[in-house]
Write an enzyme that holds these catalytic residues in place. Structure first.
Site, PDB file in Angstrom:
ATOM      1  CB  SER A  36      -0.881  -0.009   1.257  1.00  0.00           C
ATOM      2  OG  SER A  36      -1.498   1.250   1.437  1.00  0.00           O
TER       3      SER A  36
ATOM      4  CE1 TYR B  40      -3.428  -0.302   5.422  1.00  0.00           C
ATOM      5  CE2 TYR B  40      -3.770  -2.662   5.570  1.00  0.00           C
ATOM      6  CZ  TYR B  40      -3.580  -1.521   4.809  1.00  0.00           C
ATOM      7  OH  TYR B  40      -3.534  -1.619   3.436  1.00  0.00           O
TER       8      TYR B  40
ATOM      9  CE  LYS C  58      -1.375  -4.395   3.295  1.00  0.00           C
ATOM     10  NZ  LYS C  58      -1.596  -5.705   2.693  1.00  0.00           N
TER      11      LYS C  58
END
Ligand code: WQD
Length: 340
Positions: free
Chosen positions: A124, A149, A153
């Protein structure tokens, strides 16, 4: 015909990628634990491509089950790994849930499929935080993640890069998505948010269809053309096609390095208010919105430099904001008439 495993294949980006892999001549196998998706998506995929891919309901955190699956699927030539928790706000409230799920599943997958794995990893643009230079290139430094979150990544990319450095037969491409929106032209698959949508476009379509009240624009005092924040919105079908290009590159063995990173965006930024107006323009629907305070954790403006993806993957986004909005709207109307 090469067989590709898609983990998280009943999810938003996963389901669209299954369709594009089929269209490109691949056989697809799906693993999903259905924790954030609906099994009916398999029927919807069948309606689009004319066959139902092999599906295994399986939690990738269960090491024994993942190993058994890999043992019985030695003919898989590549894996696209979408399966992960991805709600920014939830990750702040439940960090251990996110670290456990997102890392156990990735590590189990790599161990199970052994060293000769071709892996496309779903990453992302969140790894960039607020870039110092725009458009942001893959060489830009990653910044401290704003959420667990985002941290999963960043750390997952490090796990993959460091493992590739010592396992030469492991070939990985990390794809850094900007903001995936829209739906398949058939309106048979699309984004299925659970509860109140956190993301802008599903909130817009639910507001337009009457499921939600007015949209709150989170801040209009940013240093942007109209004061609202800027993002690089990309049509989910364009995004899906980029995954096919990445699988092809891994299969062809063209890469000089066995770990590569690519930005997947349009290279164009749009403000929140521009998105709202594009939705009204392309659908003829009038939206109610109010201006509210900034949302904590949001960056002011980010859009991608996609030169590398175009030159090396041979991929470029083709669909614009109008098609993103009209396809999202058609999907919302389909859901109203065919509730999941
Ligand atoms: C977009 C813009 C909001 C809702 C997230 C993840 C990111 C990636 C994409 C997975 C922002 C504004 C939103 C609303 C608003 N996901 N907004 N009112 O936060 O850019 O990115 O999704 O990889 O990792 O963080 O997407 O759609 O939530 O917000 O004004 O009701 O819309 O402030 O400027 P975001 P988003």
């Amino acid at each position: 015909m090469s067989k590709i495993l898609v983990t998280g294949g009943t999810g938003f980006i996963g389901s669209h990628t299954v369709v594009e892999l089929h269209n490109a001549g691949y056989e697809v196998v799906i693993i999903d634990n259905l924790s954030n998706s609906n099994p009916r998506i398999l029927d919807q995929i069948e309606s689009i491509i004319g066959l139902k891919p092999e599906f295994a309901e399986l939690d990738l955190c269960d090491e024994a089950k993942v190993n058994a699956f890999a043992e019985s699927h030695q003919d898989i030539s590549g894996v696209i790994h979408f399966a992960a928790y991805k709600a920014v706000g939830e990750s702040v409230q439940q960090p251990l849930k996110y670290y456990r799920n997102n890392f156990y599943s990735l590590i189990n997958l790599i161990n199970a499929f052994g060293s000769k794995l071709n892996l496309v990893f779903s990453s992302s643009c969140t790894v960039y935080g607020q870039p110092d230079v725009l458009p942001v290139t893959e060489e830009a430094p990653t910044k401290k993640a704003e959420s667990p979150y985002g941290n999963t990544k960043q750390i997952a990319e490090e796990i993959l890069q460091e493992t590739c450095a010592v396992v030469p037969d492991l070939k990985v491409i990390s794809l850094r998505y900007f903001n995936p929106v829209g739906a398949h032209a058939s309106a048979l698959i699309g984004e299925l948010p659970i509860g109140v949508p956190q993301n802008l476009v599903p909130f817009i379509t639910q507001s337009a269809i009457g499921k939600r009240g007015a949209i709150t624009v989170f801040g209009n005092d940013y240093n942007t053309p109209d004061g609202s924040a800027v993002r690089d919105y990309i049509h989910v079908v364009d995004l899906a096609k980029a995954h096919v290009a990445a699988v092809r590159r891994l299969e062809n063995g063209d890469a000089a390095q066995n770990y590569e990173v690519f930005n997947l965006g349009t290279g164009k930024g749009s403000t929140v208010l521009e998105v709202i107006h594009a939705f009204e323009q392309s659908t003829g629907e009038k939206l109610d919105y109010i201006i509210g305070p900034r949302r904590s954790g949001d960056v002011e403006k980010v859009w991608g430099d996609v030169t590398k993806s175009t030159q090396i993957l041979g991929w470029k986004a083709e669909l614009g904001l109008e098609e993103m909005m009209s396809s999202a709207w058609n999907w919302e109307k389909y859901l109203r008439d065919n509730p999941f």
